[in-house]
Design an enzyme around this catalytic site. Sequence first.
Site, PDB file in Angstrom:
ATOM      1  N   ASP A   1      36.996  27.727  29.423  1.00 19.33           N
ATOM      2  CA  ASP A   1      35.708  27.666  28.722  1.00 19.33           C
ATOM      3  C   ASP A   1      34.922  26.443  29.203  1.00 19.33           C
ATOM      4  O   ASP A   1      35.285  25.299  28.920  1.00 19.33           O
ATOM      5  CB  ASP A   1      35.956  27.583  27.207  1.00 19.33           C
ATOM      6  CG  ASP A   1      34.669  27.767  26.427  1.00 19.33           C
ATOM      7  OD1 ASP A   1      34.581  28.705  25.624  1.00 19.33           O
ATOM      8  OD2 ASP A   1      33.721  26.959  26.640  1.00 19.33           O
TER       9      ASP A   1
ATOM     10  N   ASP B   1      33.528  23.966  26.457  1.00 26.82           N
ATOM     11  CA  ASP B   1      34.586  23.159  25.828  1.00 26.82           C
ATOM     12  C   ASP B   1      35.107  22.089  26.784  1.00 26.82           C
ATOM     13  O   ASP B   1      35.414  20.972  26.372  1.00 26.82           O
ATOM     14  CB  ASP B   1      35.742  24.059  25.373  1.00 26.82           C
ATOM     15  CG  ASP B   1      35.386  24.823  24.101  1.00 26.82           C
ATOM     16  OD1 ASP B   1      34.470  24.379  23.375  1.00 26.82           O
ATOM     17  OD2 ASP B   1      36.014  25.865  23.846  1.00 26.82           O
TER      18      ASP B   1
ATOM     19  N   THR C   1      31.923  40.762  20.106  1.00 24.07           N
ATOM     20  CA  THR C   1      31.153  41.769  20.874  1.00 24.07           C
ATOM     21  C   THR C   1      30.881  41.302  22.305  1.00 24.07           C
ATOM     22  O   THR C   1      30.520  42.095  23.165  1.00 24.07           O
ATOM     23  CB  THR C   1      29.783  42.039  20.211  1.00 24.07           C
ATOM     24  OG1 THR C   1      29.019  40.815  20.265  1.00 24.07           O
ATOM     25  CG2 THR C   1      29.928  42.479  18.769  1.00 24.07           C
TER      26      THR C   1
ATOM     27  N   ARG D   1      27.906  33.293  23.137  1.00 25.46           N
ATOM     28  CA  ARG D   1      28.448  34.647  23.217  1.00 25.46           C
ATOM     29  C   ARG D   1      29.197  34.961  21.949  1.00 25.46           C
ATOM     30  O   ARG D   1      30.107  34.219  21.571  1.00 25.46           O
ATOM     31  CB  ARG D   1      29.426  34.692  24.396  1.00 25.46           C
ATOM     32  CG  ARG D   1      29.052  35.689  25.421  1.00 25.46           C
ATOM     33  CD  ARG D   1      29.903  35.681  26.640  1.00 25.46           C
ATOM     34  NE  ARG D   1      31.304  35.323  26.513  1.00 25.46           N
ATOM     35  CZ  ARG D   1      32.226  35.710  27.384  1.00 25.46           C
ATOM     36  NH1 ARG D   1      31.891  36.479  28.398  1.00 25.46           N
ATOM     37  NH2 ARG D   1      33.469  35.326  27.279  1.00 25.46           N
TER      38      ARG D   1
HETATM   39  C1  PRP Z   1      29.365  30.728  28.198  1.00 28.82           C
HETATM   40  C2  PRP Z   1      28.685  30.355  29.492  1.00 28.82           C
HETATM   41  C3  PRP Z   1      27.559  31.356  29.545  1.00 28.82           C
HETATM   42  C4  PRP Z   1      28.182  32.575  28.952  1.00 28.82           C
HETATM   43  C5  PRP Z   1      28.571  33.486  30.063  1.00 28.82           C
HETATM   44  O1  PRP Z   1      28.715  30.191  27.117  1.00 28.82           O
HETATM   45  O2  PRP Z   1      28.271  29.026  29.536  1.00 28.82           O
HETATM   46  O3  PRP Z   1      26.397  30.956  28.816  1.00 28.82           O
HETATM   47  O4  PRP Z   1      29.316  32.149  28.205  1.00 28.82           O
HETATM   48  O5  PRP Z   1      29.030  34.683  29.580  1.00 28.82           O
HETATM   49  P1  PRP Z   1      28.287  36.076  29.822  1.00 28.82           P
HETATM   50  O6  PRP Z   1      27.921  36.112  31.274  1.00 28.82           O
HETATM   51  O7  PRP Z   1      29.353  37.061  29.464  1.00 28.82           O
HETATM   52  O8  PRP Z   1      27.110  36.157  28.911  1.00 28.82           O
HETATM   53  P2  PRP Z   1      29.348  30.204  25.632  1.00 28.82           P
HETATM   54  O9  PRP Z   1      28.968  31.435  24.895  1.00 28.82           O
HETATM   55  O10 PRP Z   1      30.828  29.928  25.735  1.00 28.82           O
HETATM   56  O11 PRP Z   1      28.581  29.019  24.922  1.00 28.82           O
HETATM   57  P3  PRP Z   1      28.671  27.442  25.149  1.00 28.82           P
HETATM   58  O12 PRP Z   1      27.938  27.140  26.426  1.00 28.82           O
HETATM   59  O13 PRP Z   1      27.972  26.907  23.947  1.00 28.82           O
HETATM   60  O14 PRP Z   1      30.118  27.036  25.228  1.00 28.82           O
HETATM   61  N1  URA Z   2      32.293  31.490  29.425  1.00 27.02           N
HETATM   62  C1  URA Z   2      33.099  30.526  29.906  1.00 27.02           C
HETATM   63  O1  URA Z   2      32.942  29.343  29.582  1.00 27.02           O
HETATM   64  N2  URA Z   2      34.097  30.882  30.738  1.00 27.02           N
HETATM   65  C2  URA Z   2      34.310  32.162  31.117  1.00 27.02           C
HETATM   66  O2  URA Z   2      35.238  32.419  31.898  1.00 27.02           O
HETATM   67  C3  URA Z   2      33.447  33.153  30.613  1.00 27.02           C
HETATM   68  C4  URA Z   2      32.442  32.793  29.774  1.00 27.02           C
END
Ligand code: PRP
Ligand code: URA
Length: 208
Positions: free
Chosen positions: A199, A202, A107, A103
């Site tokens: 997160d 993380d 944005t 994400r």
């Molecule tokens: C997180 C999560 C989803 C997304 C959800 O990933 O694992 O993929 O955000 O958000 P949305 O519904 O608003 O699209 P992130 O972008 O943090 O990536 P990561 O899994 O690499 O930590």
């Molecule tokens: N991605 C995450 O890992 N946690 C949230 O709460 C939203 C998006």
Amino acid sequence: MPTMELKHPLIEHKLAILRSKTTGTKEFRELIKEISMFLCYEAMRDAKLEKAEIETPIEKMKTKKLDEDKYAFVPILRAGMGMLDGVISVIPNAKIGHIGMYRNETTFEPVNYFFKVPKGIEKREVIILDPMLATGGSAIDAIDLLKSKGVKKIKFLCIIAAPEGIKKVEEKHPDVSIYCACIDKKLNQNKYIVPGLGDAGDRIFGTK
Ligand code: PRP
Ligand code: URA
């Protein structure tokens, strides 16, 4: 099918530990794995079995079996990888694909950086894995990508979902069933789920 929320005292108990900020990486991963097993169990409730004949130590019997090869799990990288161990322990012969997505931090729009799925994906039932359904942007893009490859039956498994994200996915892809362990209150101004668990990526990988 409307979004299915696992409502069970054991799930609530496990979620309480998972969400707590004092829970460390090892326990966090174990809980994601366990809850994913229960989600997969629930998502397979409509599975069609095939007739089979087996022989127990006592006698022959007619029974039914799952053709595990018809299924593909597709985790959304990174955090979806945390759910893979759990679902694979339930359907060990399913195929596995990967969709890389993150994400954009300003944005909040998803950015796709990787896509690799098993051959013949259009003939399989695809089960997408991502612990967090927040705005729904990542889920919608992942479903769009899979549908563009001809996939017809898709389910989406997540640990925590925000009402805003569920609404968006249900509107754009009403044919995709969402299974979650809990529907939370809302999103905050940074589009994080409240109360959520922080997160997920993380916490699974210990990157922060
Ligand atoms: C997180 C999560 C989803 C997304 C959800 O990933 O694992 O993929 O955000 O958000 P949305 O519904 O608003 O699209 P992130 O972008 O943090 O990536 P990561 O899994 O690499 O930590
Ligand atoms: N991605 C995450 O890992 N946690 C949230 O709460 C939203 C998006």
